[in-house]
Write an enzyme that holds these catalytic residues in place. Structure first.
Site, PDB file in Angstrom:
ATOM      1  N   PRO A 285      -5.309  78.275  55.963  1.00 55.12           N
ATOM      2  CA  PRO A 285      -4.558  77.301  55.148  1.00 55.12           C
ATOM      3  C   PRO A 285      -5.463  76.539  54.182  1.00 55.12           C
ATOM      4  O   PRO A 285      -4.984  75.961  53.218  1.00 55.12           O
ATOM      5  CB  PRO A 285      -3.951  76.342  56.184  1.00 55.12           C
ATOM      6  CG  PRO A 285      -3.991  77.080  57.480  1.00 55.12           C
ATOM      7  CD  PRO A 285      -5.187  77.973  57.394  1.00 55.12           C
TER       8      PRO A 285
ATOM      9  N   GLU B 278      -6.251  76.720  65.920  1.00 55.95           N
ATOM     10  CA  GLU B 278      -6.569  75.756  64.858  1.00 55.95           C
ATOM     11  C   GLU B 278      -7.436  76.377  63.771  1.00 55.95           C
ATOM     12  O   GLU B 278      -7.677  75.749  62.746  1.00 55.95           O
ATOM     13  CB  GLU B 278      -7.237  74.511  65.437  1.00 55.95           C
ATOM     14  CG  GLU B 278      -6.306  73.651  66.288  1.00 55.95           C
ATOM     15  CD  GLU B 278      -5.011  73.272  65.587  1.00 55.95           C
ATOM     16  OE1 GLU B 278      -5.078  72.647  64.522  1.00 55.95           O
ATOM     17  OE2 GLU B 278      -3.926  73.632  66.096  1.00 55.95           O
TER      18      GLU B 278
ATOM     19  N   ARG C 238      -0.528  98.375  46.841  1.00 49.99           N
ATOM     20  CA  ARG C 238       0.452  98.984  45.935  1.00 49.99           C
ATOM     21  C   ARG C 238      -0.080  99.145  44.517  1.00 49.99           C
ATOM     22  O   ARG C 238       0.520  99.847  43.715  1.00 49.99           O
ATOM     23  CB  ARG C 238       1.773  98.203  45.945  1.00 49.99           C
ATOM     24  CG  ARG C 238       1.693  96.814  45.379  1.00 49.99           C
ATOM     25  CD  ARG C 238       3.032  96.118  45.421  1.00 49.99           C
ATOM     26  NE  ARG C 238       3.965  96.626  44.409  1.00 49.99           N
ATOM     27  CZ  ARG C 238       3.874  96.370  43.099  1.00 49.99           C
ATOM     28  NH1 ARG C 238       2.895  95.620  42.642  1.00 49.99           N
ATOM     29  NH2 ARG C 238       4.748  96.859  42.262  1.00 49.99           N
TER      30      ARG C 238
ATOM     31  N   ASP D 134       5.477  95.555  36.114  1.00 49.36           N
ATOM     32  CA  ASP D 134       5.754  94.478  37.034  1.00 49.36           C
ATOM     33  C   ASP D 134       5.835  93.125  36.335  1.00 49.36           C
ATOM     34  O   ASP D 134       4.971  92.783  35.550  1.00 49.36           O
ATOM     35  CB  ASP D 134       4.617  94.411  38.055  1.00 49.36           C
ATOM     36  CG  ASP D 134       5.167  94.179  39.409  1.00 49.36           C
ATOM     37  OD1 ASP D 134       6.027  93.298  39.514  1.00 49.36           O
ATOM     38  OD2 ASP D 134       4.759  94.883  40.328  1.00 49.36           O
TER      39      ASP D 134
END
Ligand code: 9D3
Length: 264
Positions: free
Chosen positions: A98, A125, A162, A177
């Site tokens: 994170p 954590e 991809r 895209d």
């Protein structure tokens, strides 16, 4: 030398305490086929295999106290050493957390040029801070709380894989895209041209222009829809979008309309 020898384009090494969470989704779909065909190679490494104690402990309490557990550093160091010995250096080592920089399509394009990528999945954590020294980058997939780095690793793997030539069948769709140009997609329809939902619901029609066969008009309609949607839903994308002259013109007209609407 056989004329049929094939070179694997890209190898991912993923270190995790939940190998099945990585392996299972890779059995299906486009990536599963790419792995079968040898265009893509994914090696999943169970962090527990790099422990040396009898109970294969991978976590421990945080120094200084506090809730939760921290991934022990030694198994992670050994896992990276193992992958590095197999693949050689320099190795791109991505730590998912994170605290990482937000992963974007630009990262996917950059990483698609790598031959080998190692992905380290966090749990509990997170990592012992000293493990960060072994990573070349630290990535998050967005501002929401997950239970670990496995789904983020799959997200990064899929977005990068991809882009490897031969992984997705239709090279055109990869090239066109929307995110590579910075606009959202235009609306898509398929048959039937008229659809009644339920017993006596409204008739839902495909926009007339798409049935017209006027290719120049269809192209323009699609551009207008893509620009309009982007302006409404993701105006932030317009700051860095690469628009052609026609799209810029459409954008100016739409902005004028909206400004006029606002001032009424
Ligand atoms: C910043 C949140 N932390 C506050 C104490 C706790 C915490 C939450 C979630 C610690 C680790 C995790 C597990 N998440 C990941 O490992 C993770 C993640 C994510 O939760 N969201 C978006 N991207 C990622 S990449 C890895």
């Amino acid at each position: 030398m056989s004329g049929f020898s094939r070179t694997v384009s890209m190898t991912f090494d993923i270190v995790t305490i939940f190998p099945r969470v990585i392996e299972q989704p890779l059995e299906a779909g486009v990536l599963g086929r790419a792995i079968e065909r040898g265009v893509l190679d994914v090696k999943v490494h169970d962090l527990r295999r790099f422990t040396t104690d009898r109970h294969h402990v991978v976590d421990d309490v945080p120094y200084g106290g506090g809730p939760g557990m921290v991934l022990k550093p030694e198994p992670m160091f050994r896992a990276v050493d193992f992958v590095e010995a197999e693949r050689g250096r320099p190795l791109t080592v991505i730590l998912t957390s994170p605290q990482g920089r937000r992963f974007t399509q630009a990262d996917a394009r950059r990483l698609a040029a790598c031959q080998h990528i190692a992905l380290l999945c966090g749990r509990y954590e997170g990592f012992d801070e000293r493990v960060r020294g072994r990573a070349t980058e630290e990535l998050s997939i967005g501002d929401y709380v997950l239970t670990g780095g496995e789904l983020p690793a799959l997200v990064i793997l899929e977005a990068v894989a991809r882009l490897i030539p031969g992984v997705v069948g239709d090279e055109q769709s990869v090239a066109e895209d929307s995110f590579s140009r910075g606009l959202l997609d235009f609306p898509q329809y398929t048959r039937p041209a008229e659809l009644t939902v339920g017993e006596s619901g409204p008739t839902l029609r495909v926009p007339e222009v798409l049935l017209s066969g006027h290719h120049a008009e269809i192209r323009r309609w699609r551009k207008r829809e893509a620009v309009s949607r982007t302006l409404t839903r993701r105006p932030d994308l317009l700051a860095t979008a690469s628009l052609d002259e026609e799209e810029k013109e459409i954008l100016r007209a739409l902005q004028d309309d909206r400004m006029a609407e606002w001032q009424k």
